[in-house]
Scaffold this motif. Sequence first.
Motif, short mmCIF file in Angstrom:
data_model
loop_
_atom_site.label_atom_id
_atom_site.label_comp_id
_atom_site.label_asym_id
_atom_site.label_seq_id
_atom_site.Cartn_x
_atom_site.Cartn_y
_atom_site.Cartn_z
N GLU A 43 4.44 3.92 1.08
CA GLU A 43 5.84 3.52 1.28
C GLU A 43 6.63 3.67 -0.02
O GLU A 43 7.80 4.09 0.01
N ALA A 54 0.53 2.82 10.52
CA ALA A 54 1.79 2.31 11.07
C ALA A 54 1.52 1.20 12.07
O ALA A 54 2.24 0.19 12.11
N TRP A 55 0.48 1.37 12.88
CA TRP A 55 0.09 0.32 13.83
C TRP A 55 -0.34 -0.94 13.09
O TRP A 55 0.09 -2.05 13.42
N TYR A 56 -1.17 -0.78 12.07
CA TYR A 56 -1.66 -1.92 11.29
C TYR A 56 -0.50 -2.65 10.59
O TYR A 56 -0.50 -3.88 10.49
N ARG A 57 0.47 -1.88 10.15
CA ARG A 57 1.63 -2.44 9.43
C ARG A 57 2.35 -3.49 10.25
O ARG A 57 2.96 -4.42 9.71
N GLU A 58 2.27 -3.39 11.58
CA GLU A 58 2.97 -4.31 12.47
C GLU A 58 2.10 -5.49 12.91
O GLU A 58 2.59 -6.39 13.62
N GLN A 59 0.83 -5.52 12.51
CA GLN A 59 -0.06 -6.59 12.93
C GLN A 59 0.04 -7.80 12.00
O GLN A 59 0.30 -7.64 10.79
N CYS A 114 -3.99 -2.18 2.73
CA CYS A 114 -2.71 -2.71 2.25
C CYS A 114 -2.23 -1.98 1.00
O CYS A 114 -1.03 -1.67 0.87
N TYR A 164 -1.81 -7.68 8.59
CA TYR A 164 -1.23 -7.03 7.42
C TYR A 164 -0.55 -8.06 6.52
O TYR A 164 -0.79 -8.10 5.30
#
Length: 464
Positions: free
Chosen positions: A403, A414-419, A396, A422
């Motif tokens: 960013e 980027a994948w984790y950012r949408e889970q 995080c 996060y």
Amino acid sequence: MKTYEACRRDFPSFCYESFSCEEEPEVLRVTYHFDIPGLASFSPAWTFPKPDRAPARPEDDETLRNMLFSLGMVELISYWKIACPPKVIVRAGALTEEQIRWWKKLYFLGLGEFFYTNNIDADSDTFMEICAEGPAFSGTRQAPEKRNGCLIPVGGGKDSACTLELLKKSGLPLKTYMINPRGASLNTVKAAGFTPADRLAAGRTLDARMLELNREGYLNGHTPFSALVAFSSLIVAYLHGLKYIALSNESSANESTVAGSKVNHQYSKSFEFERDFHEYEERHIGSGVYYFSMLRPLSEFQIAEYFSRLTAYHNIFRSCNVGSKKDIWCGHCPKCLFVFLILSPFLSHARLCEIFGTDMLEDPAMLEDFRKLTGLAAEKPFECVGSRDEVNAAICLTIEQMEASGESLPRLLAWYREQPLYAASFPQRHAFERRYDPTHLLPPAFLKILTDECYGGELPCCAD
């Protein structure tokens, strides 16, 4: 493949017959003699560096013989697990009922991963019966002499580099300790400024017959290697008149590998084992050597932050088991990925890619290991990695920093950012920055060094 039940039926006993010592000009050679009747005999060996002063001969020193015998009690588990005989007969020395309970606990918890990965439903009471038939050791019991200095086991990763740098501030005589030294460990002690005279190395040789039986389908798996480090470092510290052994195990090692269980790949790096070993040494060996972990109050997150400042080690440290024989980061295993992630808030993405030789966060093949490290899967990788929560905190923080600077997130971030994970983890991204675990064995002078270097001179008011 052989089965646990069939092996125990076919080979009902394991014998720790004896150990023998041979004085060579520069080393003490110790050979252990184990036997699985009807299957094979084994004779693994260790060599220990002798001090400049003439050490007591093992046959005359009860304390030293007790330590050598105890190392054999750890070594035997690598050979016992080939067939897991239900009865272990110890003829090499004497054990009390209290000691037998201690060893059974180490074996059972230290083999938790072995039982789990081999689908063995072992019971802590019945998996092994230890029958001690050996004599008590005789000879002069050496009173704990006035000792000085510190022995620092070095594996070549970031943790031991941190301990070396911290203890250089102690003013004590320091010696480093390695087992079968490899490139990374040798480079680490060299970068820390230790001369060859300050490097103490033991040699461990496995019996080739064990490896043959593994290839033939007998049982194999993880054993508590750090227990070997504990008992062997005790021998070296004792021989060389050192007072302390300073390990580099952190509080994160206490977390189980399989959620909701006691299966812990790092059991012999945990505080539970550290405390148990410390008490066993005091009650049953009495060498006068004090064993503790310098980094125990810290998490992997905090160690990564401290290590990020130690730039002299960044190009030489290694923690990858897959690439250890070539002294490289393989760039494709969960240990490489963990180290990459835990350092990511403190070193730039470009610098990490230089260190590891690849961008693991752009590799979709790493997604499953990524999920395991963050707790999206029930099992963490069976590697020495940090806790799930601190991995999420590191990710995080890295996303926030990238960013803020306008950098594009690599594929896995980027994948984790949408889970959902996060959003759940983001508020806790700073939780490990001043974490302090008070369950440790640091003597006051060592705790002060750690406090000054890692907590700005004052421990957090609220110990976590």
